[in-house]
Design an enzyme around this catalytic site. Structure first.
Site, PDB file in Angstrom:
ATOM      1  CB  THR A  33      -1.006   0.110   1.267  1.00 32.79           C
ATOM      2  OG1 THR A  33       0.028  -0.304   2.370  1.00 32.79           O
ATOM      3  CG2 THR A  33      -1.954  -0.966   1.027  1.00 32.79           C
ATOM      4  N   GLY A 117      17.160 -11.561   4.816  1.00 38.24           N
ATOM      5  CA  GLY A 117      16.540 -12.256   3.824  1.00 38.24           C
ATOM      6  C   GLY A 117      15.033 -12.525   4.415  1.00 38.24           C
ATOM      7  N   GLY A 119      12.588 -10.437   5.267  1.00 44.74           N
ATOM      8  CA  GLY A 119      11.750  -9.619   5.015  1.00 44.74           C
ATOM      9  C   GLY A 119      11.647  -8.580   6.420  1.00 44.74           C
ATOM     10  CB  SER A 122      18.762  -6.250   6.991  1.00 44.35           C
ATOM     11  OG  SER A 122      18.493  -7.194   5.776  1.00 44.35           O
ATOM     12  CG  ASP A 167      10.646  -1.601   4.352  1.00 46.15           C
ATOM     13  OD1 ASP A 167       9.430  -1.886   4.743  1.00 46.15           O
ATOM     14  OD2 ASP A 167      10.943  -2.177   3.244  1.00 46.15           O
TER      15      ASP A 167
HETATM   16  C1  GLA Z   1       9.032  -4.043   0.823  1.00 46.32           C
HETATM   17  C2  GLA Z   1       9.324  -2.427   0.408  1.00 46.32           C
HETATM   18  C3  GLA Z   1       8.073  -1.693   1.126  1.00 46.32           C
HETATM   19  C4  GLA Z   1       6.843  -2.173   1.086  1.00 46.32           C
HETATM   20  C5  GLA Z   1       6.716  -3.538   1.278  1.00 46.32           C
HETATM   21  C6  GLA Z   1       5.492  -4.256   1.071  1.00 46.32           C
HETATM   22  O1  GLA Z   1       9.402  -4.049   2.073  1.00 46.32           O
HETATM   23  O2  GLA Z   1      10.462  -2.145   0.619  1.00 46.32           O
HETATM   24  O3  GLA Z   1       8.364  -0.339   0.431  1.00 46.32           O
HETATM   25  O4  GLA Z   1       6.273  -1.864  -0.320  1.00 46.32           O
HETATM   26  O5  GLA Z   1       7.733  -4.383   0.529  1.00 46.32           O
HETATM   27  O6  GLA Z   1       4.311  -3.611   1.716  1.00 46.32           O
END
Ligand code: GLA
Length: 381
Positions: A33, A117, A119, A122, A167
């Site tokens: 989103t 790795g 998610g 990092s 992130d």
């Molecule tokens: C990755 C991207 C974020 C976001 C997510 C999915 O982590 O770096 O910006 O789009 O995927 O929500």
């Protein structure tokens, strides 16, 4: 971790380092989103990238990675380095320079305990810790929001992932015991208390390395843009999926590929789930919030198609488990983790169950990562 980094700095470069930390993140709900200028609900975690750093004379910076056991000497005015880890740091410096800053050379040692790795971002932690440290060290005057943009643009321009801002924002703005309800269009945010008594946040890593992630990620982004372009032909002022309602999407459905319709529908629904979920959180209704997490997984798996067999397998076991408030795949997808909101009293039994069934099906044991919602980027000593 920080003492290892300090020691290594002393050994290589001597005294006088300042230390900084910036964490990885979880996202309770609202994936894919952010680049559609919608809402996200991340929190920083108690696992971070740390750096010990000191300015130095001359054009060359010296960077030592504790995790890769590699030393690189880089002229930040020179060419893009080959090593991926160094590109993140080089990119941050370039993005700062683009914004008018003068960044001197530096010597540093860095490393961290954010699982790679899985998610947990990092890479955002790495960009953020260098952004935060260089900003402080050289008195550059960037705000935390500027630093989040600098990190995001590092991904776009030096790593090749057209990511959103979630992130980096979470890594920089996180606070202990709070999740961040971020409006990715205005960057206005609200810290929402997240202290589910008797429950914990637990991640199970599917162990699938998301090799498809960056290419498919960019494809999803293009599909969303294609949907926006169709609606924008008819409705004035539509610039992103944030401006598109389900009514609009249904009205112009026949003009778009079915796959484009599905992608856009997911994003619109995910924003709704997040906003409703947040209201439940504010009332302390974690059970109702958890239902939204299950809904989010369904959407990511069926409509947005960024899940994989392993993630779906874990989520399905979670869904059948009494005392499991919510679970969903998290982040970009095609691997990485399932995030769970689980009652303490069923935690251990669930883990045993899921580990043995996963082992029987896929021939390996998934990694379990417990996290606590922690503070964002900071100076340590
Ligand atoms: C990755 C991207 C974020 C976001 C997510 C999915 O982590 O770096 O910006 O789009 O995927 O929500």
């Amino acid at each position: 971790m920080i003492s290892i980094i300090q020691e290594e700095f002393k050994k290589r470069f001597g005294e006088g380092a300042t230390c900084y930390a910036s964490p990885g993140r979880v996202n309770l709900i609202g994936d894919h989103t952010d680049y559609n200028l919608g809402f996200v609900l991340p929190g920083a975690i108690d696992k971070a990238i740390y750096v010990a750093i000191r300015p130095t004379e001359g054009p060359v910076s010296r960077l030592y990675s504790v995790d890769y056991k590699e030393l690189l000497e880089i002229d930040m005015n020179g060419a893009l380095p080959d090593k991926l880890w160094a590109r993140f740091i080089y990119g941050v410096v370039q993005e700062m320079k683009k914004r008018g800053a003068t960044v001197g050379a530096f010597e540093c040692v860095f490393g961290g305990d954010v699982p790679l790795g899985a998610g947990l971002s990092s890479s955002a932690a790495l960009e953020s810790v260098f952004g935060y440290a260089l900003n402080d060290l050289f008195g550059l005057g960037f705000s935390r929001a500027d630093l989040a943009r600098i990190g995001q643009m590092t991904e776009h321009n030096y790593v090749g992932v057209k990511c959103g801002i979630m992130d980096e924002f979470a890594s920089l703005f996180g606070q202990k015991g709070k999740v961040i309800r971020l409006d990715c269009r205005s960057l206005e945010y609200e810290l929402v208390s997240f202290e589910p008594v008797g429950c914990r946040v637990m991640l199970i890593d599917s162990m699938v390395k998301h090799s498809l992630a960056s290419s498919e990620y960019n494809v999803r982004r293009e599909q969303c843009e294609a949907g926006v372009a169709v609606v924008a032909k008819h409705v004035q002022g539509v610039e992103s999926l944030r401006d598109v309602t389900m009514d609009m999407l249904d009205t112009y459905k026949s003009e778009m590929e079915p796959i484009v319709y599905r992608r856009c529908a997911y994003v619109i629904h995910e924003n709704q789930r997040l906003l409703e979920g947040c209201e439940f959180l504010k009332k302390g209704d974690y059970k109702a919030f958890g239902q939204k997490m299950f809904g989010s997984h369904e959407g990511l798996s069926r409509e947005y198609e960024v899940s994989c067999e392993e993630l779906d397998f874990i989520e399905e076991i979670a869904r059948e488990t009494p005392g499991m408030l919510g679970a969903r795949m998290m982040g970009g997808g095609f691997g990485g983790c399932v995030i769970h909101l689980v009652e303490e009293k069923v935690h251990d039994a669930y883990l045993e169950e899921v580990k043995s069934r996963f082992q029987a099906r896929f021939g390996q044991t998934p990694r379990v990562i417990d996290v606590v919602i922690g503070d964002g980027a900071r100076k340590l000593i």
